[in-house]
Design a protein around this motif. Structure first.
Motif, PDB file in Angstrom:
ATOM      1  N   MET A   1      -7.449  -5.721  24.953  1.00 16.61           N
ATOM      2  CA  MET A   1      -7.669  -5.663  23.549  1.00 16.61           C
ATOM      3  C   MET A   1      -6.152  -5.090  23.056  1.00 16.61           C
ATOM      4  N   PRO A   2      -5.493  -5.688  22.055  1.00 16.77           N
ATOM      5  CA  PRO A   2      -4.197  -5.246  21.584  1.00 16.77           C
ATOM      6  C   PRO A   2      -4.528  -3.746  20.917  1.00 16.77           C
ATOM      7  N   ASP A   3      -3.342  -2.895  21.118  1.00 19.91           N
ATOM      8  CA  ASP A   3      -3.500  -1.623  20.209  1.00 19.91           C
ATOM      9  C   ASP A   3      -3.243  -1.913  18.639  1.00 19.91           C
ATOM     10  N   THR A   4      -4.123  -1.108  17.986  1.00 22.63           N
ATOM     11  CA  THR A   4      -3.860  -1.309  16.434  1.00 22.63           C
ATOM     12  C   THR A   4      -2.530  -1.128  15.911  1.00 22.63           C
ATOM     13  N   PRO A   5      -1.862  -1.725  15.075  1.00 22.45           N
ATOM     14  CA  PRO A   5      -0.591  -1.726  14.570  1.00 22.45           C
ATOM     15  C   PRO A   5      -0.452  -0.399  13.824  1.00 22.45           C
ATOM     16  N   ALA A   6       0.663   0.449  13.841  1.00 22.67           N
ATOM     17  CA  ALA A   6       0.730   1.687  12.980  1.00 22.67           C
ATOM     18  C   ALA A   6       1.084   1.133  11.677  1.00 22.67           C
ATOM     19  N   THR A   7       0.815   2.229  10.589  1.00 22.50           N
ATOM     20  CA  THR A   7       1.018   1.966   9.337  1.00 22.50           C
ATOM     21  C   THR A   7       2.718   2.044   9.166  1.00 22.50           C
ATOM     22  N   ASP A   8       3.242   1.107   8.301  1.00 20.35           N
ATOM     23  CA  ASP A   8       4.698   1.124   8.045  1.00 20.35           C
ATOM     24  C   ASP A   8       5.079   2.115   7.128  1.00 20.35           C
ATOM     25  N   TRP A   9       5.214   3.332   7.243  1.00 23.04           N
ATOM     26  CA  TRP A   9       5.212   4.474   6.325  1.00 23.04           C
ATOM     27  C   TRP A   9       6.479   4.440   5.440  1.00 23.04           C
ATOM     28  N   THR A  10       7.539   3.970   5.830  1.00 23.35           N
ATOM     29  CA  THR A  10       8.806   3.593   5.515  1.00 23.35           C
ATOM     30  C   THR A  10       8.533   2.583   4.024  1.00 23.35           C
ATOM     31  N   ARG A  11       7.947   1.568   4.310  1.00 27.36           N
ATOM     32  CA  ARG A  11       7.786   0.669   3.441  1.00 27.36           C
ATOM     33  C   ARG A  11       6.868   1.380   2.174  1.00 27.36           C
ATOM     34  N   TYR A  12       5.693   2.127   2.624  1.00 26.47           N
ATOM     35  CA  TYR A  12       4.947   2.644   1.776  1.00 26.47           C
ATOM     36  C   TYR A  12       5.639   3.762   1.083  1.00 26.47           C
ATOM     37  N   TYR A  13       6.685   4.629   1.552  1.00 25.96           N
ATOM     38  CA  TYR A  13       7.070   5.211   0.620  1.00 25.96           C
ATOM     39  C   TYR A  13       8.200   4.781  -0.534  1.00 25.96           C
ATOM     40  N   GLU A  14       8.691   3.692   0.154  1.00 24.36           N
ATOM     41  CA  GLU A  14       9.702   3.030  -0.769  1.00 24.36           C
ATOM     42  C   GLU A  14       8.885   2.355  -1.855  1.00 24.36           C
ATOM     43  N   LYS A  15       7.737   1.702  -1.583  1.00 22.53           N
ATOM     44  CA  LYS A  15       7.112   0.930  -2.388  1.00 22.53           C
ATOM     45  C   LYS A  15       5.565   1.398  -2.335  1.00 22.53           C
ATOM     46  N   PRO A  16       4.743   2.347  -2.977  1.00 17.88           N
ATOM     47  CA  PRO A  16       3.486   2.796  -2.714  1.00 17.88           C
ATOM     48  C   PRO A  16       2.446   1.554  -3.146  1.00 17.88           C
ATOM     49  N   PHE A  17       1.480   1.877  -2.371  1.00 19.35           N
ATOM     50  CA  PHE A  17       0.278   0.962  -2.566  1.00 19.35           C
ATOM     51  C   PHE A  17      -0.026   0.635  -4.115  1.00 19.35           C
ATOM     52  N   ILE A  18      -0.410  -0.506  -4.579  1.00 21.24           N
ATOM     53  CA  ILE A  18      -0.426  -0.730  -6.287  1.00 21.24           C
ATOM     54  C   ILE A  18      -1.441   0.283  -6.601  1.00 21.24           C
ATOM     55  N   THR A  19      -2.555   0.934  -6.340  1.00 21.74           N
ATOM     56  CA  THR A  19      -3.225   1.864  -6.956  1.00 21.74           C
ATOM     57  C   THR A  19      -2.720   3.284  -6.802  1.00 21.74           C
ATOM     58  N   ALA A  20      -1.880   3.510  -5.835  1.00 28.13           N
ATOM     59  CA  ALA A  20      -1.378   4.816  -5.693  1.00 28.13           C
ATOM     60  C   ALA A  20      -1.323   5.715  -6.811  1.00 28.13           C
ATOM     61  N   HIS A  21      -0.615   5.252  -7.963  1.00 22.79           N
ATOM     62  CA  HIS A  21      -0.395   6.202  -9.126  1.00 22.79           C
ATOM     63  C   HIS A  21      -1.569   6.643  -9.681  1.00 22.79           C
ATOM     64  N   VAL A  22      -2.582   5.869  -9.739  1.00 28.31           N
ATOM     65  CA  VAL A  22      -3.984   6.294 -10.355  1.00 28.31           C
ATOM     66  C   VAL A  22      -4.400   7.165  -9.435  1.00 28.31           C
ATOM     67  N   THR A  23      -4.718   6.833  -8.147  1.00 34.07           N
ATOM     68  CA  THR A  23      -5.541   7.585  -7.256  1.00 34.07           C
ATOM     69  C   THR A  23      -4.842   9.055  -7.027  1.00 34.07           C
ATOM     70  N   ARG A  24      -3.539   9.250  -7.103  1.00 34.33           N
ATOM     71  CA  ARG A  24      -2.862  10.348  -6.713  1.00 34.33           C
ATOM     72  C   ARG A  24      -3.191  11.320  -8.000  1.00 34.33           C
ATOM     73  N   ARG A  25      -3.363  10.977  -9.064  1.00 31.32           N
ATOM     74  CA  ARG A  25      -3.631  11.820 -10.381  1.00 31.32           C
ATOM     75  C   ARG A  25      -5.089  12.288 -10.205  1.00 31.32           C
ATOM     76  N   ILE A  26      -5.655  11.484  -9.913  1.00 32.23           N
ATOM     77  CA  ILE A  26      -7.189  11.885  -9.612  1.00 32.23           C
ATOM     78  C   ILE A  26      -7.440  12.881  -8.481  1.00 32.23           C
ATOM     79  N   THR A  27      -6.703  12.688  -7.285  1.00 31.53           N
ATOM     80  CA  THR A  27      -6.824  13.471  -6.316  1.00 31.53           C
ATOM     81  C   THR A  27      -6.316  14.770  -6.733  1.00 31.53           C
ATOM     82  N   ALA A  28      -5.079  14.944  -6.910  1.00 33.92           N
ATOM     83  CA  ALA A  28      -4.249  16.070  -7.501  1.00 33.92           C
ATOM     84  C   ALA A  28      -5.155  16.861  -8.413  1.00 33.92           C
ATOM     85  N   HIS A  29      -5.917  16.259  -9.341  1.00 30.49           N
ATOM     86  CA  HIS A  29      -6.901  17.227 -10.267  1.00 30.49           C
ATOM     87  C   HIS A  29      -8.087  17.744  -9.620  1.00 30.49           C
TER      88      HIS A  29
END
Length: 220
Positions: A1-29
């Motif tokens: 069974m092939p290994d699970t691919p790793a998350t591309d964090w470079t891509r994530y930091y340059e362009k966060p997931f579509i819901t990130a701006h909302v979830t981060r605010r809730i999480t920070a609170h």
């Protein structure tokens, strides 16, 4: 069974997931509320964020940046992704209050860090195989000073989490192939091996449900 691919964090930091701006605010609170309830954020404090990359949380803590004095402490981000730490430095150039270290949490030399009043991570420990997740949690406590606080968040496989993740995978917009959701009580048990559990929460305000565990490192 092939290994699970790793998350591309470079891509994530340059362009966060579509819901990130909302979830981060809730999480920070939620994080700030829990830490304040535990007596965190003294006048002089050191905070370490693990897996923070281009941190979305450092400016959300009370009295933790020079825009809101008085503050006599500093904030350290540790992340294995060079792009993430670079973006953090670009956000806070020439600052004595902020530090960024590019390093892998699993192989991190924790003795080289000044112990922190608060060590926390948001969405980090679930991106490792099970045995390495245990090590990642242990590192949080190693970096905390005696009596310091440790806070960890992670996805919990509730019905809403599984439904939304499945839909995102089918649409081809899910970016975290190596994310392994963790049951809240399992994370509590792992943290309890290293410190006293002060609080645990299930954050359902984020539909990709997040668990939060707050613990205190023993003073002895």
């Amino acid at each position: 069974m092939p290994d699970t691919p790793a998350t591309d964090w470079t891509r994530y930091y340059e362009k966060p997931f579509i819901t990130a701006h909302v979830t981060r605010r809730i999480t920070a609170h939620r994080i700030v509320k829990m830490v304040l309830a535990a007596g965190g954020f003294p006048d002089s404090h050191h905070i370490i964020e693990l897996g923070g990359g281009n941190s979305s949380f450092c400016d959300r803590f009370p009295d933790s940046n020079p825009k809101h004095p008085p503050w006599d402490g500093f904030y350290t981000v540790v992340d294995s992704n060079p792009r993430g730490t670079l973006l953090f430095w670009m956000k806070h150039p020439w600052s004595d209050w902020y530090r960024a270290v590019c390093a892998d949490i699993i192989t991190l030399d924790t003795a080289s860090f000044e112990p922190a009043d608060l060590v926390f991570s948001v969405g980090l420990v679930e991106h490792f195989p099970e045995e390495q997740t245990k090590i990642a949690i242990q590192r949080h406590f190693e970096l905390a000073k005696p009596g310091g606080l440790v806070l960890i968040t992670f996805p919990v496989p509730t019905f809403s989490y599984r439904l939304i993740r499945r839909a995102a995978e089918m649409l081809g917009i899910w970016r975290f192939p190596d994310e392994r959701p963790i049951q809240l009580e399992d994370a509590v048990a792992l943290c309890a091996e290293h410190g006293e559990i002060l609080a645990k929460r299930l954050n359902r305000a984020i539909l990709l449900t997040q668990g939060i565990v707050l613990a205190k490192k023993p003073c002895g």
